[in-house]
Design a protein around this motif. Structure first.
Motif, mmCIF file in Angstrom:
data_model
loop_
_atom_site.group_PDB
_atom_site.id
_atom_site.type_symbol
_atom_site.label_atom_id
_atom_site.label_comp_id
_atom_site.label_asym_id
_atom_site.label_seq_id
_atom_site.Cartn_x
_atom_site.Cartn_y
_atom_site.Cartn_z
ATOM 1 N N SER A 15 40.096 43.939 35.674
ATOM 2 C CA SER A 15 39.919 43.050 34.643
ATOM 3 C C SER A 15 40.586 42.477 34.705
ATOM 4 O O SER A 15 41.065 41.413 34.406
ATOM 5 C CB SER A 15 39.024 42.088 36.173
ATOM 6 O OG SER A 15 38.546 43.121 37.313
ATOM 7 N N VAL A 16 39.517 43.122 33.092
ATOM 8 C CA VAL A 16 40.171 42.344 31.780
ATOM 9 C C VAL A 16 41.149 43.178 31.573
ATOM 10 O O VAL A 16 41.919 42.268 30.711
ATOM 11 C CB VAL A 16 38.521 43.155 31.029
ATOM 12 C CG1 VAL A 16 38.999 42.363 29.515
ATOM 13 C CG2 VAL A 16 36.894 42.396 31.490
ATOM 14 N N GLY A 17 41.918 43.590 31.679
ATOM 15 C CA GLY A 17 42.904 44.618 31.515
ATOM 16 C C GLY A 17 44.067 43.416 32.068
ATOM 17 O O GLY A 17 45.428 43.344 31.407
ATOM 18 N N ALA A 18 44.093 43.182 33.316
ATOM 19 C CA ALA A 18 45.331 42.648 33.890
ATOM 20 C C ALA A 18 45.597 41.292 32.797
ATOM 21 O O ALA A 18 45.986 40.172 33.037
ATOM 22 C CB ALA A 18 44.962 41.699 35.200
ATOM 23 N N LEU A 23 30.161 35.190 41.562
ATOM 24 C CA LEU A 23 31.105 35.045 42.292
ATOM 25 C C LEU A 23 32.151 36.655 42.469
ATOM 26 O O LEU A 23 33.134 37.474 42.916
ATOM 27 C CB LEU A 23 32.418 34.070 41.850
ATOM 28 C CG LEU A 23 31.445 31.801 42.553
ATOM 29 C CD1 LEU A 23 32.193 31.442 41.847
ATOM 30 C CD2 LEU A 23 31.217 32.324 43.510
ATOM 31 N N LEU A 24 32.622 36.646 41.055
ATOM 32 C CA LEU A 24 33.589 37.724 40.327
ATOM 33 C C LEU A 24 32.574 39.347 41.408
ATOM 34 O O LEU A 24 33.254 39.636 41.902
ATOM 35 C CB LEU A 24 33.754 37.800 38.760
ATOM 36 C CG LEU A 24 34.253 39.452 38.638
ATOM 37 C CD1 LEU A 24 35.845 38.786 39.387
ATOM 38 C CD2 LEU A 24 34.338 39.338 38.066
ATOM 39 N N PHE A 84 31.374 39.045 32.320
ATOM 40 C CA PHE A 84 32.442 40.394 32.867
ATOM 41 C C PHE A 84 31.184 41.597 33.435
ATOM 42 O O PHE A 84 31.189 41.941 33.612
ATOM 43 C CB PHE A 84 33.630 40.953 32.424
ATOM 44 C CG PHE A 84 34.649 40.445 32.613
ATOM 45 C CD1 PHE A 84 34.974 40.360 33.623
ATOM 46 C CD2 PHE A 84 34.975 39.595 31.296
ATOM 47 C CE1 PHE A 84 36.456 39.921 33.899
ATOM 48 C CE2 PHE A 84 36.233 39.281 32.206
ATOM 49 C CZ PHE A 84 37.057 38.840 32.967
ATOM 50 N N VAL A 85 30.249 41.003 31.357
ATOM 51 C CA VAL A 85 29.102 42.200 30.935
ATOM 52 C C VAL A 85 28.376 41.959 32.645
ATOM 53 O O VAL A 85 27.862 42.859 33.086
ATOM 54 C CB VAL A 85 28.348 42.248 30.207
ATOM 55 C CG1 VAL A 85 27.294 42.922 29.726
ATOM 56 C CG2 VAL A 85 29.557 42.365 29.294
ATOM 57 N N LEU A 86 27.789 40.890 33.116
ATOM 58 C CA LEU A 86 26.712 40.092 34.505
ATOM 59 C C LEU A 86 27.531 41.292 35.467
ATOM 60 O O LEU A 86 26.594 41.601 35.989
ATOM 61 C CB LEU A 86 26.874 39.340 34.352
ATOM 62 C CG LEU A 86 25.513 38.472 35.418
ATOM 63 C CD1 LEU A 86 24.199 39.772 35.150
ATOM 64 C CD2 LEU A 86 25.327 37.531 35.284
ATOM 65 N N LEU A 118 30.785 54.259 38.197
ATOM 66 C CA LEU A 118 31.652 54.254 38.522
ATOM 67 C C LEU A 118 32.884 53.249 38.351
ATOM 68 O O LEU A 118 33.836 52.678 37.976
ATOM 69 C CB LEU A 118 32.684 55.870 38.356
ATOM 70 C CG LEU A 118 33.994 56.702 37.748
ATOM 71 C CD1 LEU A 118 34.163 56.031 36.317
ATOM 72 C CD2 LEU A 118 34.149 58.057 37.676
ATOM 73 N N SER A 119 32.428 53.257 39.662
ATOM 74 C CA SER A 119 33.778 52.390 40.412
ATOM 75 C C SER A 119 33.711 50.622 39.875
ATOM 76 O O SER A 119 34.205 50.444 39.550
ATOM 77 C CB SER A 119 33.835 52.202 41.830
ATOM 78 O OG SER A 119 32.478 51.938 42.560
ATOM 79 N N ALA A 120 32.240 50.445 39.500
ATOM 80 C CA ALA A 120 32.801 48.777 39.100
ATOM 81 C C ALA A 120 32.688 48.758 37.365
ATOM 82 O O ALA A 120 33.270 47.772 37.128
ATOM 83 C CB ALA A 120 31.072 48.988 39.008
ATOM 84 N N THR A 121 32.329 50.026 36.672
ATOM 85 C CA THR A 121 33.371 50.202 35.142
ATOM 86 C C THR A 121 35.077 50.098 35.275
ATOM 87 O O THR A 121 35.322 49.243 34.762
ATOM 88 C CB THR A 121 32.904 50.845 34.573
ATOM 89 O OG1 THR A 121 31.423 51.621 34.621
ATOM 90 C CG2 THR A 121 33.378 51.286 33.191
ATOM 91 N N LEU A 122 35.072 50.832 36.597
ATOM 92 C CA LEU A 122 37.128 51.176 36.744
ATOM 93 C C LEU A 122 37.460 49.356 37.116
ATOM 94 O O LEU A 122 38.461 49.043 36.245
ATOM 95 C CB LEU A 122 37.289 51.935 37.758
ATOM 96 C CG LEU A 122 37.150 52.784 37.479
ATOM 97 C CD1 LEU A 122 37.817 53.995 37.721
ATOM 98 C CD2 LEU A 122 37.779 53.795 35.874
ATOM 99 N N LEU A 123 36.019 48.829 38.120
ATOM 100 C CA LEU A 123 36.986 47.547 38.058
ATOM 101 C C LEU A 123 37.085 47.211 37.112
ATOM 102 O O LEU A 123 38.205 45.162 36.903
ATOM 103 C CB LEU A 123 36.036 47.158 39.346
ATOM 104 C CG LEU A 123 36.915 48.041 40.948
ATOM 105 C CD1 LEU A 123 35.863 47.295 42.072
ATOM 106 C CD2 LEU A 123 38.188 47.693 41.478
#
Length: 362
Positions: A60-63, A30-31, A151-153, A51-56
């Motif tokens: 998300s984790v940071g927020a 879903l994420l 988050f990893v998946l 790169l964009s996936a890692t940043l997003l």
């Protein structure tokens, strides 16, 4: 029909006992569906998908981590003050307790009679329950494991781009089946990402408005109630009611007069009515409107199956089922039941009926 019923019961049984594995996988999908349009938008601007996936995912984790850190102080304070808050609420609602005091007293007397009626030589066995600290540690570890897997998946799914879709298409042999599978996959992605992003933005805006309004009214810890309103609003009907009850309980012990204490829950009710009746239908549109009965059944079922997380993902899963049913003629009746508005055939029948009545009247 018997085999289908056995299969459904077996699937429910498997989902219940394998929830520690299946639940984070569903959350990750879903994420990933919600963030896929952003990844593709950035890809068109020249940013690689990895790169964009890692940043997003990191954002998300940071927020979530930042929100948890800044809200941990007020939440811990509320937890420490829970006994005092309970006593103050009980004192404010003491007038409403008088009709039930006789019933409570009678239940206590029944308990005393039951205890004294036991045989003198019989020993009572009481199972020792785990302590609060051990329960909290277990829940924290389980939640951290679920979040890590999610988050990893989702990072792998976002970074892979269209590879997952290509594997789905390659599993079919006929060209017509490949086209149909690809169309269904992209429709599910588009609809569920649009729904999740839109609802997440609307709920965030609702939380900000409620937090600002409660701050203006002088409510303590308005940020906590704003975040709670935004998170609970993912639960249809039940979430808004829970937010109103929580705010009403805190407002009763925060303000001296009852009339002023009712302003905070009344403001929350007004915000939820505007969001539910005007904002969400206008922004989301009628295409993804779901039958209220189906929503209630889905929320009840998934909350029983997976608890609070299941209740949160009940409606997105219902949207996915509806999109699937709209692509298969054999499942059109199910899609029509899940829809909040009448099907095309029923609308045409009603139009013909009204036309015939008008002709008869004329």
């Amino acid at each position: 029909m018997l085999l289908a019923g056995i299969f459904i019961l077996t699937g429910i049984y498997a989902l219940y006992f394998a929830r520690d594995f299946v639940m984070p996988v569903v959350l990750a999908f879903l994420l990933a569906l919600m963030l896929t349009p952003i990844v593709r938008f950035l890809k068109k601007r020249g940013m690689p998908e990895a790169l964009s996936a890692t940043l997003l995912v990191l954002l998300s984790v940071g927020a979530i981590g930042s929100a948890g850190y800044f809200l941990s102080g007020p939440v811990v304070q509320l937890a420490n003050d829970a006994p005092a808050i309970g006593r103050r609420i009980t004192a404010r609602l003491s007038e409403l307790r008088h009709p039930f005091e006789k019933f409570v007293e009678a239940s206590h007397q029944v308990e005393k009679v039951t205890e004294t009626a036991q045989e003198p030589g019989v020993q009572r066995v009481v199972l020792a329950q785990p302590g609060i600290i051990s329960q909290a540690a277990g829940n924290l570890l389980s939640g951290a494991t679920t979040a890590a897997i999610t988050f990893v998946l989702s990072l792998f799914l976002l970074a892979s781009g269209t590879l997952f879709y290509e594997k789905i298409v390659q599993s079919f042999t006929r060209l017509s089946e490949k086209k149909r599978a690809l169309r269904i996959v992209y429709d599910v992605e588009r609809e569920i990402s649009r729904y999740l992003l839109t609802v997440a933005i609307i709920n965030a805006g609702l939380g900000v408005v409620i937090a600002l309004g409660l701050w203006a009214l002088g409510m303590p810890n308005p940020a906590v109630w704003g975040v709670a309103a935004a998170a609970l609003n993912f639960l249809p009907y039940v979430g808004a009611l829970a937010t109103v009850l929580l705010v009403a309980a805190m407002s009763l012990i925060s303000f001296d007069t009852l009339s002023y204490a009712l302003l905070a829950p009344a403001f929350v009710v007004m915000c939820n009515i505007i969001e539910g009746q005007l904002v969400t239908p206008l922004v989301v549109g009628r295409r993804l409107e779901i039958n209220a009965v189906a929503i209630f059944i889905a929320v009840a079922f998934w909350s029983w199956l997976w608890g609070f997380v299941g209740a949160l993902i009940a409606v997105p899963l219902l949207v996915i089922v509806k999109v699937f049913c709209d692509h298969f003629d054999s499942w059109s009746n199910v899609g029509n039941f899940l829809s909040a508005h009448q099907g095309q055939e029923q609308a045409e029948i009603d139009a013909e009926t009204e036309a015939s009545r008008a002709g008869t009247t004329a």
